[in-house]
Design a protein around this motif. Structure first.
Motif, PDB file in Angstrom:
ATOM      1  N   LEU A  17      27.240  68.140   2.610  1.00 57.53           N
ATOM      2  CA  LEU A  17      25.920  68.571   3.028  1.00 57.53           C
ATOM      3  C   LEU A  17      26.067  69.989   3.571  1.00 57.53           C
ATOM      4  O   LEU A  17      26.687  70.203   4.614  1.00 57.53           O
ATOM      5  CB  LEU A  17      25.352  67.640   4.098  1.00 57.53           C
ATOM      6  N   ASP A  19      24.408  73.776   4.635  1.00 58.14           N
ATOM      7  CA  ASP A  19      23.246  74.559   5.043  1.00 58.14           C
ATOM      8  C   ASP A  19      23.319  75.898   4.313  1.00 58.14           C
ATOM      9  O   ASP A  19      24.031  76.809   4.728  1.00 58.14           O
ATOM     10  CB  ASP A  19      23.259  74.746   6.564  1.00 58.14           C
ATOM     11  N   HIS A  44      25.453  69.871  -7.752  1.00 69.29           N
ATOM     12  CA  HIS A  44      24.461  69.793  -6.676  1.00 69.29           C
ATOM     13  C   HIS A  44      23.248  69.010  -7.144  1.00 69.29           C
ATOM     14  O   HIS A  44      22.992  68.871  -8.344  1.00 69.29           O
ATOM     15  CB  HIS A  44      24.051  71.182  -6.187  1.00 69.29           C
ATOM     16  N   LEU A  55      19.189  72.574   3.417  1.00 73.29           N
ATOM     17  CA  LEU A  55      20.093  71.524   2.976  1.00 73.29           C
ATOM     18  C   LEU A  55      20.283  71.517   1.463  1.00 73.29           C
ATOM     19  O   LEU A  55      19.335  71.322   0.702  1.00 73.29           O
ATOM     20  CB  LEU A  55      19.568  70.170   3.443  1.00 73.29           C
ATOM     21  N   THR A  57      22.734  69.461  -1.218  1.00 74.13           N
ATOM     22  CA  THR A  57      23.642  68.319  -1.318  1.00 74.13           C
ATOM     23  C   THR A  57      24.573  68.525  -2.500  1.00 74.13           C
ATOM     24  O   THR A  57      24.119  68.684  -3.640  1.00 74.13           O
ATOM     25  CB  THR A  57      22.861  67.007  -1.484  1.00 74.13           C
ATOM     26  N   LYS A  75      11.717  64.986   0.068  1.00 68.39           N
ATOM     27  CA  LYS A  75      12.248  66.158   0.762  1.00 68.39           C
ATOM     28  C   LYS A  75      11.323  66.549   1.913  1.00 68.39           C
ATOM     29  O   LYS A  75      10.149  66.189   1.949  1.00 68.39           O
ATOM     30  CB  LYS A  75      12.345  67.360  -0.198  1.00 68.39           C
ATOM     31  N   ARG A 214      15.394  68.333   5.052  1.00 69.84           N
ATOM     32  CA  ARG A 214      15.792  66.941   4.832  1.00 69.84           C
ATOM     33  C   ARG A 214      15.760  66.608   3.354  1.00 69.84           C
ATOM     34  O   ARG A 214      14.896  67.075   2.621  1.00 69.84           O
ATOM     35  CB  ARG A 214      14.851  65.991   5.592  1.00 69.84           C
ATOM     36  N   PHE A 218      19.185  62.316   4.722  1.00 71.93           N
ATOM     37  CA  PHE A 218      20.130  63.343   5.161  1.00 71.93           C
ATOM     38  C   PHE A 218      19.379  64.567   5.685  1.00 71.93           C
ATOM     39  O   PHE A 218      18.525  65.129   4.997  1.00 71.93           O
ATOM     40  CB  PHE A 218      21.051  63.744   4.011  1.00 71.93           C
ATOM     41  N   VAL A 220      19.327  68.452   7.841  1.00 75.71           N
ATOM     42  CA  VAL A 220      20.124  69.661   8.006  1.00 75.71           C
ATOM     43  C   VAL A 220      20.608  69.841   9.440  1.00 75.71           C
ATOM     44  O   VAL A 220      21.651  70.475   9.679  1.00 75.71           O
ATOM     45  CB  VAL A 220      19.315  70.898   7.541  1.00 75.71           C
ATOM     46  N   ASP A 224      26.599  66.126  10.387  1.00 75.18           N
ATOM     47  CA  ASP A 224      27.086  65.894   9.026  1.00 75.18           C
ATOM     48  C   ASP A 224      26.955  67.128   8.154  1.00 75.18           C
ATOM     49  O   ASP A 224      27.637  67.256   7.135  1.00 75.18           O
ATOM     50  CB  ASP A 224      26.300  64.747   8.368  1.00 75.18           C
ATOM     51  N   THR A 225      26.057  68.041   8.509  1.00 76.05           N
ATOM     52  CA  THR A 225      25.817  69.238   7.705  1.00 76.05           C
ATOM     53  C   THR A 225      26.684  70.387   8.204  1.00 76.05           C
ATOM     54  O   THR A 225      26.784  70.623   9.403  1.00 76.05           O
ATOM     55  CB  THR A 225      24.331  69.630   7.768  1.00 76.05           C
ATOM     56  N   VAL A 250      27.886  57.392   1.970  1.00 74.50           N
ATOM     57  CA  VAL A 250      26.671  57.931   1.355  1.00 74.50           C
ATOM     58  C   VAL A 250      25.857  56.793   0.747  1.00 74.50           C
ATOM     59  O   VAL A 250      24.646  56.679   0.965  1.00 74.50           O
ATOM     60  CB  VAL A 250      27.020  58.976   0.284  1.00 74.50           C
TER      61      VAL A 250
END
Length: 315
Positions: A17, A19, A44, A55, A57, A75, A214, A218, A220, A224-225, A250
């Motif tokens: 994840l 940014d 991706h 974000l 992925t 999203k 988002r 998940f 931003v 985890d990001t 995941v």
């Protein structure tokens, strides 16, 4: 928080994840991840324009098979829409279209009118995507055709804007700037929302800032990001694989989970169906082995499971 354990045996597999900063394409981020991780197998789910942040992925190794399921997730974005001028690309990168709105027209964009048009753009709507998009027309990207001088009009599509919340309005003599948070289905073009809001208010409009905050579950703004700089730095120290969220963690955020024992794991690794699973009918279902590894995604009906996608555990 997602579990971290990027490699199993010789296989590097997991989700990153990231940014994404402004000024880079999504492919630029993928290229840097490939260098940091020492593998070509990075993809991706869901492109961000170079000017956009937020974000992104990334799937790595066998976990790229999860990207199919990430692409369609809903999203969330934060955005700034500038009312007062339309552009050729529906964002600040394009050339102005027509004349800028006069001061009197901007003054007529009252809070009440703005709220009414935002409401009309909320819910299930038919949206015509921006012509400067990655949608293919007869095998070529729409943006390539536009840049070649062609006039492209794309077909409308049904999308869902589940929330369109205006968070700030700034008024000036030349424009009205609107900050908003938007929750929407996959395939929604925020640039098109900016364009359509400006059209509805008869002043023109375009996007000036966009941040994806988002993707499905998940976000931003969680530990985890990671930043792209952190990924590059980890690559230089040889620790980038430790930043990966495991495929199992995941999958557990996305799907129902069924625990499988060692014998069932072997059967799945050989492509066999399983019988007698104590789980409600669903698809996909994540099958996780006693070591906490994602073995496969299954389709389960009446306790009988067939494999949708397998995930190798070693090289």
């Amino acid at each position: 928080m997602l579990g971290r354990a990027g490699s199993v045996g010789a296989v590097i597999s997991g989700l990153l994840l990231v940014d994404k900063p402004a000024g880079l394409t999504s492919h630029d981020v993928v290229a840097r991840a490939r260098r940091a991780l020492g593998t070509r197998k990075v993809g991706h789910a869901g492109t961000l324009d170079p000017a956009a942040t937020g974000l992104l992925t990334l799937g790595v190794g066998p976990a790229t098979r999860l990207l199919t399921y990430l692409v369609g997730l809903d999203k969330q974005y934060t955005t700034t829409i500038r009312l007062g001028q339309a552009t050729t690309t529906d964002d600040a990168e394009g050339e102005p279209l027509g004349e800028a709105a006069p001061t009197a027209a901007l003054a007529a964009v009252t809070d009440e009118r703005l709220a009414a048009e935002v409401t009309r753009l909320t819910g299930e709507i038919d949206q015509i995507p921006s012509s400067v998009s990655a949608i293919k027309v007869d095998g070529r990207r729409s943006y390539d055709r536009v840049r070649a001088g062609e006039e492209v009009t794309l077909a409308s599509r049904r999308v869902t804007v589940s929330a369109f919340a205006v968070t700030a309005v700034r008024r000036g003599p030349d424009a009205v700037e609107v900050d908003a948070t938007i929750d929407c289905s996959s395939g929604t073009y925020i640039r098109a929302l900016a364009r359509d809001l400006g059209t509805a208010l008869a002043v023109g409009g375009h996007l000036t800032a966009l941040r994806r905050t988002r993707v499905g579950p998940f976000a931003v703004d969680t530990p985890d990001t990671i930043t792209l700089d952190a990924l590059v730095s980890a690559g230089e120290s040889g620790s980038a694989a430790s930043l990966l969220a495991t495929p199992a963690h995941v999958a557990e955020r996305l799907f129902p989970v069924v625990a499988v024992d060692d014998a069932q794991t072997r059967d799945l690794s050989h492509g066999k169906k399983l019988d007698g699973l104590d789980i409600a009918d669903a698809s996909p279902v994540a099958a996780v082995d006693p070591q906490g590894r994602l073995v496969a995604l299954l389709s389960v009906e009446r306790g009988r499971a067939r494999i949708l996608t397998g995930f190798p555990q070693d090289s």
